[in-house]
Design a protein around this motif. Structure first.
Motif, PDB file in Angstrom:
ATOM      1  N   UNK A 165       0.821  -1.209   0.000  1.00 60.02           N
ATOM      2  CA  UNK A 165       0.000   0.000   0.000  1.00 60.02           C
ATOM      3  C   UNK A 165       0.859   1.265   0.000  1.00 60.02           C
ATOM      4  N   UNK A 166       2.170   1.121  -0.025  1.00 56.71           N
ATOM      5  CA  UNK A 166       3.032   2.274   0.188  1.00 56.71           C
ATOM      6  C   UNK A 166       3.772   2.700  -1.082  1.00 56.71           C
ATOM      7  N   UNK A 167       4.275   3.920  -1.018  1.00 58.87           N
ATOM      8  CA  UNK A 167       4.913   4.517  -2.185  1.00 58.87           C
ATOM      9  C   UNK A 167       6.240   3.852  -2.534  1.00 58.87           C
ATOM     10  N   UNK A 168       6.906   3.282  -1.517  1.00 59.02           N
ATOM     11  CA  UNK A 168       8.218   2.669  -1.786  1.00 59.02           C
ATOM     12  C   UNK A 168       8.181   1.151  -1.677  1.00 59.02           C
ATOM     13  N   UNK A 169       6.960   0.601  -1.530  1.00 61.48           N
ATOM     14  CA  UNK A 169       6.781  -0.857  -1.438  1.00 61.48           C
ATOM     15  C   UNK A 169       7.631  -1.463  -0.315  1.00 61.48           C
ATOM     16  N   UNK A 170       7.754  -0.697   0.778  1.00 60.08           N
ATOM     17  CA  UNK A 170       8.531  -1.152   1.936  1.00 60.08           C
ATOM     18  C   UNK A 170       7.784  -0.769   3.191  1.00 60.08           C
ATOM     19  N   UNK A 171       7.961  -1.558   4.270  1.00 62.93           N
ATOM     20  CA  UNK A 171       7.329  -1.204   5.534  1.00 62.93           C
ATOM     21  C   UNK A 171       8.130  -0.133   6.253  1.00 62.93           C
ATOM     22  N   UNK A 172       9.331   0.170   5.780  1.00 64.49           N
ATOM     23  CA  UNK A 172      10.153   1.228   6.374  1.00 64.49           C
ATOM     24  C   UNK A 172       9.987   2.509   5.562  1.00 64.49           C
ATOM     25  N   UNK A 173       9.818   3.591   6.261  1.00 64.36           N
ATOM     26  CA  UNK A 173       9.578   4.944   5.737  1.00 64.36           C
ATOM     27  C   UNK A 173       8.589   4.901   4.574  1.00 64.36           C
ATOM     28  N   UNK A 174       8.714   5.826   3.592  1.00 62.89           N
ATOM     29  CA  UNK A 174       7.703   5.889   2.538  1.00 62.89           C
ATOM     30  C   UNK A 174       6.387   6.451   3.073  1.00 62.89           C
ATOM     31  N   UNK A 175       5.392   6.545   2.208  1.00 62.28           N
ATOM     32  CA  UNK A 175       4.070   7.069   2.580  1.00 62.28           C
ATOM     33  C   UNK A 175       2.987   6.173   2.002  1.00 62.28           C
ATOM     34  N   UNK A 176       1.788   6.343   2.497  1.00 60.35           N
ATOM     35  CA  UNK A 176       0.650   5.601   1.960  1.00 60.35           C
ATOM     36  C   UNK A 176       0.339   6.131   0.565  1.00 60.35           C
ATOM     37  N   UNK A 177       0.122   5.223  -0.374  1.00 59.62           N
ATOM     38  CA  UNK A 177      -0.241   5.635  -1.722  1.00 59.62           C
ATOM     39  C   UNK A 177      -1.530   6.459  -1.683  1.00 59.62           C
ATOM     40  N   UNK A 178      -1.535   7.560  -2.421  1.00 65.73           N
ATOM     41  CA  UNK A 178      -2.746   8.401  -2.442  1.00 65.73           C
ATOM     42  C   UNK A 178      -3.554   8.183  -3.707  1.00 65.73           C
ATOM     43  N   UNK A 179      -3.150   7.226  -4.522  1.00 55.95           N
ATOM     44  CA  UNK A 179      -3.858   6.964  -5.778  1.00 55.95           C
ATOM     45  C   UNK A 179      -4.796   5.775  -5.634  1.00 55.95           C
ATOM     46  N   UNK A 180      -5.738   5.698  -6.551  1.00 51.72           N
ATOM     47  CA  UNK A 180      -6.649   4.545  -6.568  1.00 51.72           C
ATOM     48  C   UNK A 180      -7.472   4.465  -5.297  1.00 51.72           C
ATOM     49  N   UNK A 181      -7.600   3.237  -4.795  1.00 55.36           N
ATOM     50  CA  UNK A 181      -8.437   2.995  -3.623  1.00 55.36           C
ATOM     51  C   UNK A 181      -7.606   2.737  -2.371  1.00 55.36           C
ATOM     52  N   UNK A 182      -6.322   3.130  -2.373  1.00 57.39           N
ATOM     53  CA  UNK A 182      -5.441   2.783  -1.263  1.00 57.39           C
ATOM     54  C   UNK A 182      -5.940   3.346   0.065  1.00 57.39           C
ATOM     55  N   UNK A 183      -6.438   4.581   0.058  1.00 60.01           N
ATOM     56  CA  UNK A 183      -6.899   5.167   1.323  1.00 60.01           C
ATOM     57  C   UNK A 183      -8.040   4.345   1.918  1.00 60.01           C
ATOM     58  N   UNK A 184      -9.008   3.979   1.076  1.00 58.31           N
ATOM     59  CA  UNK A 184     -10.120   3.177   1.589  1.00 58.31           C
ATOM     60  C   UNK A 184      -9.656   1.751   1.905  1.00 58.31           C
TER      61      UNK A 184
END
Length: 923
Positions: A606-625
């Motif tokens: 679900x993250x921008x860097x595809x890692x559980x370390x740092x990065x952010x939650x993707x804001x595209x598509x349905x990631x927030x929901x």
């Protein structure tokens, strides 16, 4: 060869033919043709239409014998005009002669009709043309019609003989005939387009006095009154007016009517009548008018006889009405009238309120009393001074309308009682504990006498006090009772005043009547504990007996699942089992234990860097929901494991990146651990649009140092604020502070993570009482300054490794409580979820910190002495039924050691807090 020449001989039409052959000879033959007779027919004389054809016209002759046939034949009647007569001649000798034809022209003239009677003409008016006159009758020998020869002619007035023409219907064969008939032309009647208006006149004047103005007609002329000597009656009359044309020969006069206004005449009143006197209340009808004269017959009367005039000599209207009310106006004037004041009727005299010694009648209130008119009752002599007892005094009824009514005098009974002296007392609102009441008990009265005093505390206990008395700290009601020396004319008087006795410097005032925030609990985190805690450890942390710490909250980590399907909401959920098992053990071991969960990162997918370390939650598509559904799935999974979460957080430390910048956001740098970065706006957006899927209260933002800017955006967003229940935060690099925006919106404030650094510094492996004091002070400040509802520490258990010795229990199998454990236990063990913090002096002396709580029928005071020497502190309690307190103490020897009960006398007690100690008093 010779040729034949033929010759034609005209006359007898003989033809000779000779055939001569050529040089070779031949023969010749001759033929003779018939001749045409000559016809002689002279042009006949003209005839008149109606004459039939005869031998006079049909008289042709031929050069040989034969027979003539005519067309038209004899006896025919031809129409007028030039007609052609034809004949065919047949010779008797048809062998020798041909038939022949001839024609001549015959002129047939029109016939003149015979008019046996000319028509009669209807009369017209002057100015009309002949076309307006109708021709009637008339007869002629043939059909036709009569009409004016010149219908547009306008004949003169009188008799004339204009020309009339008879036109036959058959205008081909007959001529028109003209003659004259007799015609009468009468005078014309002018058209009046507007009659004049008449000026008004007064009764008695003739119409000649009214001027006619305006008016218009079709011809010149003048408007005049038909009968100018007429004198009409008053009102609006309809009078005859005559229009006389200037051309009186050709035009008639016209008569009509116009309206003329005839005004009434105002009579002359030479003397007005006199009026008989009245008493106020009577109408004018009761006053008789006498005398008076006028220029015409009539009568005098009051203009408004139902009027009730005011008392005095008012001027009142009188009207003279003529007998001839049609032609004369009424005349009004005023005359003087004498009206005497009326005497009111008093049906009930008032009652008088009692007065006190020294007062005059003016101090007695008259109540009630009724009279026939509005007014008020007053004492006749209000300055009268009375003796004790009842007496009868004069009362005057004063009408409100003092112009029209007289005053009336009567009596009322009034009682004079003993007087109550006036107390003057302005004591100070606050004194300090230890001061006597000499500056407080200072009441005086306005007559000789003396005052005595009592005090009433918050428990309604009443005691007598004097100037030398001292009171414990708290709130009191003081009562002064003052008795005069003259007990015959005076009674005793009392008054009250509020007094607050503040604790003296260095003392504590606990007010159980002033409640503050609700306490949700105290606890710690179990995050990353990969093993099941022992029963001993769980009991020592969450148990509530003996030396157990009595924690009431646990924070667990939501591990980011390595596999997760956003469509099936399923994945490697077994990663959550160990921590939830420890949470369930805490719930079973403790009392009213609440568990809340925090994610350090969303699943890597679900993250921008595809890692559980740092990065952010993707804001595209349905990631927030998807992330919201992921958190709700955890809530349901925990519930299935018998752990009903009290709340869930959306992110741990969204404003902290534990990874070095050198790894360029890949999450692979040295020291990296699970994390996910959010901005305040991103958190607001996620909450506003997705948090409603959660079925447990939401915690946010759990920032690194309780950074209020991370939550202000969402709290100020109407679409997000109501989806937030708890504002959580950490104290790394920060200290507790109030958050007015959150509390004003009714949000809980939870401190959800902090580790207090050991006093021994980096690498220390043991705790001391100093560490306990440091943690206790932070909890105290969280409660009193930050006004937090919950305090949740970081790791609850020690473990081996650098800086891992700051837990609540040690690493032995006995899981013995540490100094940190005893410090939080002083709060958690005795201040249970749902208790309220109450007002208390937070820092009575340097190095001493106090907070107080109540709930479940218990009263709790936590006192911290950070000084290296004992501190004796007076405690004053108000608005609480506290009689005895049991102290539980942590000193350099550790423990939660129960001490001897402390008696609370007069809502206060003094206690010596040992050096570097934490003492919790409980009732």
């Amino acid at each position: 060869m010779y040729c034949l020449r033929a010759q034609l001989y005209l006359g007898f039409l003989a033809v000779l033919a000779v055939a001569i052959s050529g040089c070779g000879g031949g023969s010749a033959t001759a033929n003779i043709s018939k001749t045409t007779p000559a016809i002689t027919w002279a042009t006949p004389a003209a005839i008149t239409y109606g004459t039939t054809l005869s031998s006079t016209q049909l008289n042709a002759t031929a050069s040989v014998a034969g027979n003539f046939v005519y067309s038209p034949a004899a006896g025919a009647t031809l129409t007028a005009g030039s007609q052609t007569l034809n004949t065919s001649f047949t010779p008797s000798d048809t062998n020798s002669y041909n038939a022949a034809t001839a024609s001549v022209q015959l002129l047939v003239n029109q016939a003149t009709p015979t008019v046996s009677a000319w028509p009669a003409a209807s009369a017209i008016s002057y100015g009309q043309t002949l076309a307006s006159s109708t021709l009637t009758g008339g007869s002629a020998s043939v059909p036709g019609s009569f009409a004016w020869t010149t219908s547009t002619s306008t004949p003169a007035l009188g008799s004339s003989t204009p020309s009339v023409t008879f036109t036959p219907s058959d205008t081909t064969d007959y001529k028109t005939v003209t003659s004259t008939v007799s015609l009468t032309v009468n005078q014309a009647t002018p058209t009046i387009t507007a009659w004049p208006t008449a000026s008004a006149i007064s009764y008695g004047q003739t119409l000649a006095s009214s001027t006619l103005t305006g008016g218009s007609a079709s011809v010149g002329g003048a408007f005049t009154w038909t009968a100018p000597t007429t004198a009409p009656t008053a009102g609006t009359a309809s009078a005859s007016v005559t229009f006389t044309p200037s051309d009186g020969t050709d035009y008639k006069a016209v008569v009509g009517t116009v309206s003329v206004t005839v005004n009434q005449v105002t009579p002359t009143v030479s003397s007005w009548p006199t009026a008989s006197a009245l008493t106020y209340g009577q109408t004018l009808a009761s006053s008789t008018l006498t005398g008076g004269s006028a220029s015409v017959a009539g009568s005098f009367a009051w203009t408004t006889s139902s009027t009730i005039p005011t008392a005095g000599t008012p001027s009142v209207n009188v009207t003279f009405t003529p007998n001839d009310a049609t032609n004369y106006k009424t005349v009004a004037n005023t005359i003087s009238l004498s009206v005497a004041q009326a005497t009111p009727s008093v049906t009930a005299w008032p009652t008088a309120s009692a007065i006190s010694y020294g007062q005059t009648l003016a101090s007695s209130t008259l109540t009630g009393g009724t009279a026939s008119v509005a007014g008020s009752f007053v004492w006749t002599i209000p300055g009268t001074a009375l003796s004790l007892g009842a007496s009868t005094q004069g009362v005057t009824f004063a009408p409100t309308d003092s112009t029209d009514y007289k005053s009336v005098t009567g009596t009322a009974s009034v009682t004079m009682n003993q007087a109550k002296p006036t107390i003057t007392w302005t004591p100070p609102a606050t004194i300090v504990y230890g001061m006597n009441l000499s500056t407080v008990l200072t009441a005086t009265i306005n007559v000789p006498g003396n005052c005595n005093y009592t005090s009433t505390n918050s428990s309604s206990t009443v005691v007598a006090v004097t100037a030398t008395s001292t009171l414990n700290a708290g709130a009191y009601t003081l009562t002064a009772t003052c008795t005069p020396n003259d007990t015959v004319n005076y009674t005793a008087a009392t008054t009250t005043s509020s007094l607050t006795v503040s604790p003296s410097s260095g003392s504590v005032l606990v007010d159980y009547g002033t409640t503050l925030q609700t306490i949700r609990g105290f606890g710690g985190s179990e995050a990353w504990d990969g093993t099941q805690m022992s029963t001993t450890k769980i009991n020592n942390l969450y148990g509530t007996t003996g030396s157990q710490l009595g924690l009431s909250m646990m924070r667990v980590r939501i591990a980011p699942l390595t596999t997760w399907s956003t469509s099936t909401l399923a994945g490697s959920t077994s990663q959550w089992n160990v921590e939830l098992a420890n949470a369930l053990s805490a719930i079973n071991a403790g009392s009213n234990v609440s568990v809340f969960a925090t994610p350090w990162s969303a699943p890597a997918s679900m993250k921008t860097n595809n890692s559980v370390n740092e990065g952010s939650l993707l804001s595209t598509g349905t990631t927030y929901s998807d992330y919201a559904n992921y958190l709700q799935a955890y809530v349901q999974y925990a519930s299935a494991k018998s752990v009903n979460l009290s709340a869930i957080s959306m992110q741990n430390e969204p404003d902290w990146n534990p990874c070095p910048a050198s790894d360029n956001g890949t999450g692979t740098g040295s020291g990296c651990y699970e994390s996910c970065l959010w901005t305040a706006a991103q958190m607001d957006n996620w909450i506003a649009n997705n948090a409603s899927v959660l079925t447990v209260p939401l915690i946010m933002p759990e920032s690194l140092n309780f950074n209020q800017a991370m939550s202000n955006t969402a709290l100020n967003d109407a679409n997000a604020v109501n989806k937030i229940s708890i504002i959580g935060g950490h104290l790394y690099g920060s200290t507790p502070k109030a958050y007015s925006l959150a509390t004003s919106l009714g949000k809980d404030l939870w401190m959800t993570e902090h580790t207090v650094t050991l006093a021994g510094g980096t690498g220390a492996t043991t705790q001391s009482v100093t560490d306990a004091i440091n943690l206790a002070e932070e909890i105290h400040s969280s409660m009193t300054v930050g006004q937090y509802n919950a305090y949740v520490y970081w790791w609850m258990e020690n473990s081996t490794g650098v800086n891992y010795y700051s837990g609540f229990v040690d690493t032995t199998s006995n899981a013995n409580p540490t100094y940190f454990g005893y410090a939080i236990g002083q709060f958690a063990r005795f201040i249970r979820p749902g208790y309220k913090r109450v007002s208390a002096t937070a820092a009575p002396v340097s190095g001493v910190y106090v907070s107080a709580y109540s709930g479940g029928g218990h009263y709790v005071i936590v006192a911290i002495n950070s000084n290296t020497s004992a501190s004796s502190v007076p405690f004053f309690i108000q608005n609480g039924s506290v009689t005895s307190l049991t102290p539980y103490q942590t000193t350099s020897s550790g423990g939660l050691v129960q001490g001897s009960a402390v008696a609370v006398s007069g809502y206060n007690f003094t206690y010596s807090l040992p050096a570097q100690s934490i003492t919790t008093f409980v009732q």
